[in-house]
Design a protein around this motif. Structure first.
Motif, PDB file in Angstrom:
ATOM      1  N   LEU A   1      14.066  -7.607  11.893  1.00 49.83           N
ATOM      2  CA  LEU A   1      13.878  -8.986  12.332  1.00 49.83           C
ATOM      3  C   LEU A   1      12.902  -9.728  11.422  1.00 49.83           C
ATOM      4  CD1 LEU A   1      14.434 -11.102  14.632  1.00 49.83           C
ATOM      5  CD2 LEU A   1      12.221 -10.385  15.519  1.00 49.83           C
ATOM      6  N   VAL A   2      11.741  -9.159  11.185  1.00 50.73           N
ATOM      7  CA  VAL A   2      10.734  -9.822  10.353  1.00 50.73           C
ATOM      8  C   VAL A   2      11.238  -9.994   8.927  1.00 50.73           C
ATOM      9  CG1 VAL A   2       8.414  -9.590   9.369  1.00 50.73           C
ATOM     10  CG2 VAL A   2       8.798  -9.086  11.780  1.00 50.73           C
ATOM     11  N   VAL A   3      11.826  -8.961   8.351  1.00 49.89           N
ATOM     12  CA  VAL A   3      12.328  -9.039   6.977  1.00 49.89           C
ATOM     13  C   VAL A   3      13.391 -10.127   6.859  1.00 49.89           C
ATOM     14  CG1 VAL A   3      13.605  -7.797   5.177  1.00 49.89           C
ATOM     15  CG2 VAL A   3      11.749  -6.659   6.397  1.00 49.89           C
TER      16      VAL A   3
ATOM     17  N   GLY B   1      17.366 -15.089   6.467  1.00 47.97           N
ATOM     18  CA  GLY B   1      18.625 -14.698   7.083  1.00 47.97           C
ATOM     19  C   GLY B   1      18.673 -14.962   8.582  1.00 47.97           C
ATOM     20  N   PHE B   2      17.525 -14.879   9.262  1.00 49.08           N
ATOM     21  CA  PHE B   2      17.444 -15.121  10.705  1.00 49.08           C
ATOM     22  C   PHE B   2      16.531 -16.304  10.961  1.00 49.08           C
ATOM     23  CE2 PHE B   2      17.972 -10.358  12.056  1.00 49.08           C
ATOM     24  CZ  PHE B   2      19.265 -10.363  11.566  1.00 49.08           C
ATOM     25  N   GLN B   3      16.793 -16.999  12.058  1.00 45.59           N
ATOM     26  CA  GLN B   3      15.924 -18.084  12.488  1.00 45.59           C
ATOM     27  C   GLN B   3      14.794 -17.526  13.324  1.00 45.59           C
ATOM     28  OE1 GLN B   3      18.362 -20.834  14.676  1.00 45.59           O
ATOM     29  NE2 GLN B   3      17.788 -22.493  13.296  1.00 45.59           N
TER      30      GLN B   3
ATOM     31  N   ARG C   1      12.593 -17.849  16.490  1.00 40.20           N
ATOM     32  CA  ARG C   1      12.699 -18.499  17.797  1.00 40.20           C
ATOM     33  C   ARG C   1      11.404 -18.300  18.552  1.00 40.20           C
ATOM     34  NH1 ARG C   1      18.751 -18.838  19.618  1.00 40.20           N
ATOM     35  NH2 ARG C   1      19.607 -18.912  17.549  1.00 40.20           N
ATOM     36  N   GLY C   2      10.977 -19.320  19.172  1.00 36.66           N
ATOM     37  CA  GLY C   2       9.723 -19.252  19.925  1.00 36.66           C
ATOM     38  C   GLY C   2       8.576 -19.798  19.093  1.00 36.66           C
ATOM     39  N   PRO C   3       7.629 -20.436  19.759  1.00 43.76           N
ATOM     40  CA  PRO C   3       6.536 -21.073  19.020  1.00 43.76           C
ATOM     41  C   PRO C   3       5.656 -20.097  18.250  1.00 43.76           C
ATOM     42  CG  PRO C   3       6.135 -21.148  21.394  1.00 43.76           C
ATOM     43  CD  PRO C   3       7.520 -20.629  21.204  1.00 43.76           C
ATOM     44  N   TRP C   4       5.354 -18.925  18.827  1.00 49.01           N
ATOM     45  CA  TRP C   4       4.498 -17.962  18.130  1.00 49.01           C
ATOM     46  C   TRP C   4       5.187 -17.397  16.897  1.00 49.01           C
ATOM     47  CZ3 TRP C   4      -0.388 -18.113  18.811  1.00 49.01           C
ATOM     48  CH2 TRP C   4      -0.925 -18.457  20.049  1.00 49.01           C
ATOM     49  N   THR C   5       6.453 -17.080  17.045  1.00 56.09           N
ATOM     50  CA  THR C   5       7.183 -16.514  15.912  1.00 56.09           C
ATOM     51  C   THR C   5       7.280 -17.529  14.781  1.00 56.09           C
ATOM     52  OG1 THR C   5       8.456 -15.192  17.475  1.00 56.09           O
ATOM     53  CG2 THR C   5       9.308 -15.330  15.239  1.00 56.09           C
ATOM     54  N   GLU C   6       7.501 -18.799  15.121  1.00 57.45           N
ATOM     55  CA  GLU C   6       7.557 -19.838  14.088  1.00 57.45           C
ATOM     56  C   GLU C   6       6.221 -19.971  13.364  1.00 57.45           C
ATOM     57  OE1 GLU C   6       9.026 -23.539  15.650  1.00 57.45           O
ATOM     58  OE2 GLU C   6      10.768 -22.566  16.529  1.00 57.45           O
ATOM     59  N   LEU C   7       5.120 -19.886  14.110  1.00 54.12           N
ATOM     60  CA  LEU C   7       3.799 -19.960  13.488  1.00 54.12           C
ATOM     61  C   LEU C   7       3.555 -18.770  12.563  1.00 54.12           C
ATOM     62  CD1 LEU C   7       1.593 -21.188  16.479  1.00 54.12           C
ATOM     63  CD2 LEU C   7       2.174 -22.460  14.408  1.00 54.12           C
ATOM     64  N   TYR C   8       3.916 -17.584  13.037  1.00 56.03           N
ATOM     65  CA  TYR C   8       3.768 -16.391  12.195  1.00 56.03           C
ATOM     66  C   TYR C   8       4.590 -16.535  10.912  1.00 56.03           C
ATOM     67  CZ  TYR C   8       1.234 -13.234  15.370  1.00 56.03           C
ATOM     68  OH  TYR C   8       0.275 -12.615  16.143  1.00 56.03           O
TER      69      TYR C   8
ATOM     70  N   THR D   1       3.091  -8.507  21.098  1.00 56.62           N
ATOM     71  CA  THR D   1       4.409  -7.886  21.233  1.00 56.62           C
ATOM     72  C   THR D   1       4.666  -7.049  19.977  1.00 56.62           C
ATOM     73  OG1 THR D   1       5.588  -9.704  20.150  1.00 56.62           O
ATOM     74  CG2 THR D   1       5.243  -9.883  22.551  1.00 56.62           C
ATOM     75  N   ASN D   2       5.756  -6.307  19.983  1.00 54.71           N
ATOM     76  CA  ASN D   2       6.109  -5.520  18.793  1.00 54.71           C
ATOM     77  C   ASN D   2       6.304  -6.421  17.580  1.00 54.71           C
ATOM     78  OD1 ASN D   2       6.049  -2.924  19.873  1.00 54.71           O
ATOM     79  ND2 ASN D   2       8.099  -3.130  20.722  1.00 54.71           N
TER      80      ASN D   2
END
Length: 186
Positions: free
Chosen positions: A132-134, A140-142, A144-151, A100-101
């Motif tokens: 979002l990534v920064v 500042g942001f949580q 969400r989602g298993p892949w994003t948490e791993l990243y 994904t982006n």
């Protein structure tokens, strides 16, 4: 590349792609042929700032620009690492997996951090146009989602290997080199 060859052909110019230079080979080259290295000395006039001046001299700031891109051709990232002396190390990476982006943005940051570590950077300013990534990396942001948490966890683990990392969100036009490399990689 064919488009560039056609465009440049009318001016009797031939397009030759740049060959890649391994980061560590470039670092070794710079260290080996630095003729002024023996002539340099650190003289500090104020003892109260000795540690700060010495730390800044020993571990100067590197700048990392990263961007990810996803299109019909796949996903890719663009990385531009700028040394304290102003040398630009550029990398475009194409991924042969679905992303994904946001995945591409994280992949760009992770690969950029690995390159910076390989080059011996201790202090780093990382710039991305992904809010979002920064914000996730800065807390500042949580995620969400298993892949994003791993990243996010892997990114934080890499950041922990540096002395200091500053994550900044920049407008797309101030990240144009990394953006162009990301598009080329995708």
């Amino acid at each position: 590349m064919l488009k560039w060859a056609v465009e440049l052909g009318q001016f009797d110019l031939e397009y030759m792609p740049r060959t890649t230079i391994k980061g560590l080979a470039l670092a070794d080259f710079l260290l080996e042929f630095d003729s002024e290295a023996d002539d340099k000395a650190l003289v500090v006039s104020r003892p109260s700032h000795t540690e700060e001046v010495l730390e800044e001299f020993l571990h100067p700031w590197w700048i990392l620009h990263v961007d990810g891109a996803v299109n019909n051709g796949g996903a890719g990232v663009g990385i531009v690492l700028v040394s304290p002396e102003g040398h630009h190390l550029m990398s475009a990476i194409h991924f042969k997996f679905y992303a994904t982006n946001n995945d591409a943005e994280y992949e760009a940051l992770i690969n950029g951090l690995k390159i910076a570590l390989g080059m011996g950077a201790r202090n780093l300013i990382a710039k991305s146009d992904s809010k979002l990534v920064v914000n996730q990396v800065n807390g500042g942001f949580q995620a969400r989602g298993p892949w994003t948490e791993l990243y996010l966890r892997y990114t934080q683990r890499l950041i922990g290997k540096f002395k200091e990392v500053r994550m900044e969100c920049v407008p797309r036009e101030k990240n144009s080199n990394a953006d162009a490399l990301a598009k080329m990689g995708s």
